[in-house]
Write a protein that holds these residues in place. Structure first.
Motif, mmCIF file in Angstrom:
data_model
loop_
_atom_site.group_PDB
_atom_site.id
_atom_site.type_symbol
_atom_site.label_atom_id
_atom_site.label_comp_id
_atom_site.label_asym_id
_atom_site.label_seq_id
_atom_site.Cartn_x
_atom_site.Cartn_y
_atom_site.Cartn_z
ATOM 1 N N ALA A 188 10.255 6.011 8.316
ATOM 2 C CA ALA A 188 8.978 5.355 8.199
ATOM 3 C C ALA A 188 7.846 6.634 8.355
ATOM 4 O O ALA A 188 7.050 6.522 7.438
ATOM 5 C CB ALA A 188 8.782 4.291 9.407
ATOM 6 N N ALA A 189 7.870 7.484 9.044
ATOM 7 C CA ALA A 189 6.770 8.595 9.141
ATOM 8 C C ALA A 189 6.989 9.568 7.775
ATOM 9 O O ALA A 189 6.123 9.771 7.422
ATOM 10 C CB ALA A 189 6.932 9.568 10.282
ATOM 11 N N ILE A 190 8.153 9.544 7.570
ATOM 12 C CA ILE A 190 8.526 10.440 6.112
ATOM 13 C C ILE A 190 7.858 9.653 5.243
ATOM 14 O O ILE A 190 7.199 9.808 4.042
ATOM 15 C CB ILE A 190 9.893 10.683 6.034
ATOM 16 N N GLY A 191 8.349 8.111 5.131
ATOM 17 C CA GLY A 191 7.685 7.616 3.861
ATOM 18 C C GLY A 191 6.316 7.468 3.903
ATOM 19 O O GLY A 191 5.692 7.406 2.942
ATOM 20 N N ALA A 192 5.426 7.331 5.017
ATOM 21 C CA ALA A 192 4.120 7.573 5.285
ATOM 22 C C ALA A 192 3.361 8.671 4.359
ATOM 23 O O ALA A 192 2.435 8.440 3.784
ATOM 24 C CB ALA A 192 3.599 7.259 6.423
ATOM 25 N N TRP A 193 3.926 9.688 4.777
ATOM 26 C CA TRP A 193 3.660 11.064 4.086
ATOM 27 C C TRP A 193 3.943 11.182 2.739
ATOM 28 O O TRP A 193 3.201 11.880 1.961
ATOM 29 C CB TRP A 193 4.053 12.206 5.056
#
Length: 263
Positions: A188-193
């Motif tokens: 999810a963090a990777i997707g946000a970035w």
């Protein structure tokens, strides 16, 4: 200029070492200052220089002469090289500063997961929030900050849904958890970035690397078939590769399978 960028990255890597070691142990990240992990002797200014300090000490504490892990200078050097790679690719830009933070965070999470088989919630949450801020700023530089924010939100939600689906199917197939909840938060963090497109590439590359490395470790007898293996490092590596080369890979895929005039 390149030397300055490397030195900056190595210095950030030095702090990354502090986070990797202290956060899982529940210790303060700020106090006390850097010290020998064996005897607690505080490092002097000359001893605390990234990479060079360890070389100057020849890998041993100046006070108790206990060996100091070479992972400390390796993390510092790798972070410096990551900073150089991003600067070489994106030059002076918001993307460069953002990806410096993003890749450092991935490195920290990967090593914590490798050491402890956990992905701390404070770090993954910070990754999601900082990614949304980054996407908003990128959108503001372009056409719409709202569009940038929505791209980040969509990437984060899709990332955690993707891992949750894999966990559910894995649980049905093997009768036990296929992966930890932290992996979904990391994706999810990777997707946000990176947004949804590059997030999917990150997940695919991470799964491919994990399957190859895990299968190889089992074949060589390094890892047992039922022995758990951290997936976070492979997701982090997939995220880093997607950040640098993912757009080119995505464009190449579209050119091969959806050439102009087909749709």
């Amino acid at each position: 200029m390149l030397l300055i960028v490397f030195a900056l990255g190595a210095s950030i890597g030095s702090f990354a070492n502090v986070v990797i070691y202290r956060l899982p142990a529940g210790q303060s990240l700020l106090h006390p200052p850097s010290r020998c992990p064996h005897c607690g002797h505080g490092l002097g200014k000359g001893e605390n220089i990234p990479v060079l300090g360890w070389l100057r000490l020849r890998g041993r504490c100046a006070h108790c002469h206990s060996p100091i892990s070479p992972r400390y200078p390796i993390v510092e050097a790798v972070t410096g090289l990551l900073f150089l790679g991003v600067f070489w690719r994106y030059e002076v830009s918001l993307t460069t500063v953002g990806y410096w933070l993003f890749l450092t965070g991935l490195l920290v999470l990967a090593l914590i997961d490798w050491d402890t088989m956990t992905l701390p919630n404070p770090l993954t949450r910070l990754g999601v929030l900082s990614g949304l801020v980054y996407q908003t700023l990128q959108g503001w530089q372009g056409d719409s900050a709202i569009e940038g924010l929505m791209r980040g939100i969509f990437g984060a939600v899709l990332g955690i849904w993707l891992i949750d689906a894999v966990r559910f199917l894995g649980s049905l197939a093997w009768g036990k958890e296929a992966m930890g909840a932290g992996d979904g938060k990391l994706l999810a963090a990777i997707g946000a970035w990176l947004g949804p497109g590059l997030m999917v590439i990150s997940g695919f590359v991470g799964a491919l690397l994990g399957a190859v490395m895990g299968g190889g470790a089992i074949a060589l007898g390094i890892l047992g078939r039922s022995q758990p293996m951290p997936f976070g490092p492979f997701l982090a590596l997939g995220g880093a590769m997607a950040a640098i080369w993912g757009t080119r890979w995505l464009n190449l895929y579209l050119e091969i399978f959806f050439p102009a005039g087909v749709l």
